[in-house]
Motif scaffolding. Structure first.
Motif, PDB file in Angstrom:
ATOM      1  N   TRP A  81       0.838  -1.212   0.000  1.00 50.28           N
ATOM      2  CA  TRP A  81       0.000   0.000   0.000  1.00 50.28           C
ATOM      3  C   TRP A  81       0.872   1.260   0.000  1.00 50.28           C
ATOM      4  O   TRP A  81       0.567   2.230  -0.673  1.00 50.28           O
ATOM      5  CB  TRP A  81      -0.910  -0.032   1.220  1.00 50.28           C
ATOM      6  CG  TRP A  81      -1.883   1.121   1.253  1.00 50.28           C
ATOM      7  CD1 TRP A  81      -3.048   1.235   0.581  1.00 50.28           C
ATOM      8  CD2 TRP A  81      -1.734   2.326   2.028  1.00 50.28           C
ATOM      9  NE1 TRP A  81      -3.664   2.428   0.853  1.00 50.28           N
ATOM     10  CE2 TRP A  81      -2.875   3.120   1.742  1.00 50.28           C
ATOM     11  CE3 TRP A  81      -0.771   2.808   2.907  1.00 50.28           C
ATOM     12  CZ2 TRP A  81      -3.063   4.368   2.320  1.00 50.28           C
ATOM     13  CZ3 TRP A  81      -0.955   4.048   3.471  1.00 50.28           C
ATOM     14  CH2 TRP A  81      -2.092   4.821   3.187  1.00 50.28           C
ATOM     15  N   LYS A  84       2.265   1.865  -3.526  1.00 52.54           N
ATOM     16  CA  LYS A  84       1.259   2.496  -4.395  1.00 52.54           C
ATOM     17  C   LYS A  84       1.079   3.970  -4.055  1.00 52.54           C
ATOM     18  O   LYS A  84       0.938   4.818  -4.939  1.00 52.54           O
ATOM     19  CB  LYS A  84      -0.075   1.766  -4.259  1.00 52.54           C
ATOM     20  CG  LYS A  84      -0.072   0.373  -4.840  1.00 52.54           C
ATOM     21  CD  LYS A  84      -1.443  -0.266  -4.689  1.00 52.54           C
ATOM     22  CE  LYS A  84      -1.462  -1.672  -5.284  1.00 52.54           C
ATOM     23  NZ  LYS A  84      -2.794  -2.302  -5.122  1.00 52.54           N
ATOM     24  N   ARG A  87       3.888   6.054  -5.475  1.00 53.91           N
ATOM     25  CA  ARG A  87       3.775   6.267  -6.918  1.00 53.91           C
ATOM     26  C   ARG A  87       2.761   7.371  -7.235  1.00 53.91           C
ATOM     27  O   ARG A  87       2.918   8.109  -8.201  1.00 53.91           O
ATOM     28  CB  ARG A  87       3.351   4.969  -7.596  1.00 53.91           C
ATOM     29  CG  ARG A  87       4.437   3.891  -7.574  1.00 53.91           C
ATOM     30  CD  ARG A  87       3.901   2.599  -8.154  1.00 53.91           C
ATOM     31  NE  ARG A  87       4.906   1.532  -8.111  1.00 53.91           N
ATOM     32  CZ  ARG A  87       4.650   0.264  -8.439  1.00 53.91           C
ATOM     33  NH1 ARG A  87       3.421  -0.066  -8.842  1.00 53.91           N
ATOM     34  NH2 ARG A  87       5.601  -0.629  -8.370  1.00 53.91           N
ATOM     35  N   ARG A  88       1.722   7.453  -6.426  1.00 60.16           N
ATOM     36  CA  ARG A  88       0.661   8.437  -6.695  1.00 60.16           C
ATOM     37  C   ARG A  88       0.824   9.707  -5.871  1.00 60.16           C
ATOM     38  O   ARG A  88      -0.071  10.547  -5.852  1.00 60.16           O
ATOM     39  CB  ARG A  88      -0.695   7.812  -6.391  1.00 60.16           C
ATOM     40  CG  ARG A  88      -0.992   6.589  -7.253  1.00 60.16           C
ATOM     41  CD  ARG A  88      -2.334   6.006  -6.930  1.00 60.16           C
ATOM     42  NE  ARG A  88      -2.611   4.817  -7.731  1.00 60.16           N
ATOM     43  CZ  ARG A  88      -3.727   4.079  -7.623  1.00 60.16           C
ATOM     44  NH1 ARG A  88      -4.645   4.432  -6.737  1.00 60.16           N
ATOM     45  NH2 ARG A  88      -3.906   3.014  -8.369  1.00 60.16           N
TER      46      ARG A  88
END
Length: 397
Positions: A81, A84, A87-88
């Motif tokens: 998590w 992710k 990355r965002r």
């Protein structure tokens, strides 16, 4: 089962194990202290189970010993998590900055419109508004309530009966209702009304003074129409002569009308450019270069960005360059005569006044030469023939 919260914090991997000794692999892993759970078989004979990330890497030696292979089906848990989220991160930060910028831009006062003022100058209104904190690029949340602003502007603007302030997004409208004061009429000296030109009287109406002429009388320029002297030689008094007198006046016009008309025709060819607009500035983003046409006409259309009921201080502008062609078209003699007389009628009525009317027209002379029609036309016009003349001037003579 899906695993405990502690296993979720460490990270959980769902794996498929394929080989002849999958049971041996599971037994050795459990005997070695590895955590395997949700162990099951698929219809294809593969063994599926969940394992923590830490124990996943400890399976490699056992895979070599049992000649088994594995593939990862899914990953879940805190470590994955966080990857992710990392990355965002830039996308999320940009999204937050975009909405923060939108909020800040929409909280500014970009435009102030002043309406209804005639005698009070716009500069004076804007100066008083600035004293109350209302000016472009001011934060809207720092402004007082619109009712309070209306009362303060009304008190500070001399000659204003009421001032209304309306806020619509980033635009503020100041509506001014000015006081109506009765116009002070200038003091008039006694005077006569005399004829401004030679004419035949068609209508006379005296509001004050003594009418001297009647209908159908021929008068010359300077003749008295309504006298400002009342009474006789023994007892008389002077007044300001007022009234209306109309008469028939003849105007002779020399008209020159060409037998060729120049017309502007659109060819249908066009080129489009787009501009990004922020405030009063525009930046061209497409359609660079000079227009590819020798003669053209430019049409601009501005599209302002909006959010709900708020008009945002930016938008886009479409600029369309349309090719035009100048076409010379020949017209008949009758068309040229009609166009010339129509132009002369419009010019004559503009000079004679709004109450004038053309009774008749007569072409005295006509000829065509060098691509033009030459005419001499006599117009009969009913118009006002009144001109003021002060009595003091006449007495001085």
């Amino acid at each position: 089962m899906n695993g405990t919260w502690l296993q979720w914090l460490n990270g959980i991997v769902t794996i498929h194990v394929k080989g002849q000794s999958t049971e041996v692999l599971v037994n050795r892993a459990l005997a070695g202290g590895l955590q395997l759970w949700s162990i099951r078989r698929t219809s294809g004979g593969e063994l599926v189970c969940d394992v923590t990330v830490k124990d996943f890497f400890r399976l490699r030696p056992l895979l070599k010993e049992t000649s088994c292979r594995l593939r990862v089906q899914s990953r879940r848990g805190l470590p994955f998590w966080l990857v992710k989220l990392e990355r965002r991160l830039f996308f999320g930060a940009g999204l937050v900055l975009f909405f923060a910028g939108m909020y800040l831009l929409s909280s500014l006062v970009w435009t102030i419109d002043v309406k209804g003022n005639v005698k009070i100058s716009e500069e004076q209104i804007m100066q008083v508004a600035k004293q109350e904190g209302l000016y472009p690029f001011q934060w809207s949340f720092r402004l007082p309530d619109t009712d309070v602003l209306s009362k303060r502007l009304t008190q500070k603007l001399p000659g204003a009966a009421w001032v209304g302030v309306e806020k619509q997004g980033t635009r503020i409208t100041i509506q001014v209702v000015e006081m109506t004061k009765p116009e002070s009429k200038p003091l008039l000296s006694p005077r006569n009304l005399v004829a401004s030109t030679d004419a035949v009287v068609t209508d006379i109406m005296a509001d004050s003074g003594r009418p001297v002429v009647k209908r159908n009388m021929r008068v010359k320029k300077g003749d008295i129409l309504i006298s400002g002297v009342l009474g006789d030689e023994a007892r008389s008094r002077t007044v300001v002569a007022k009234g209306t007198v109309k008469g028939l006046v003849w105007h002779e016009y020399t008209i020159v009308s060409p037998l060729e008309r120049t017309m502007k025709v659109y060819t249908g060819e066009k080129a489009t450019s787009w501009y990004a607009v922020v405030g009063d500035r525009a930046l061209k983003v497409s359609g660079f270069g000079k227009p590819p046409y020798a003669k053209y006409e430019t049409i601009r259309h501005f599209e302002q960005a909006s959010w709900r009921t708020w008009n945002l201080p930016f938008g886009r502008m479409k600029e369309t360059v349309m090719e035009v062609h100048i076409d010379n078209r020949a017209v008949s003699v009758e068309e040229a005569k009609a166009a010339g007389i129509l132009q002369a009628r419009a010019d004559l009525l503009a000079k004679a006044g709004p109450s004038a009317s053309i009774r008749s027209e007569n072409i005295l002379h006509e000829k065509t030469d060098n691509g033009k029609v030459y005419m001499k036309v006599l117009f009969e016009v009913e118009q006002s023939i009144v001109k003021e003349e002060a009595l003091v001037h006449m007495q001085g003579e």
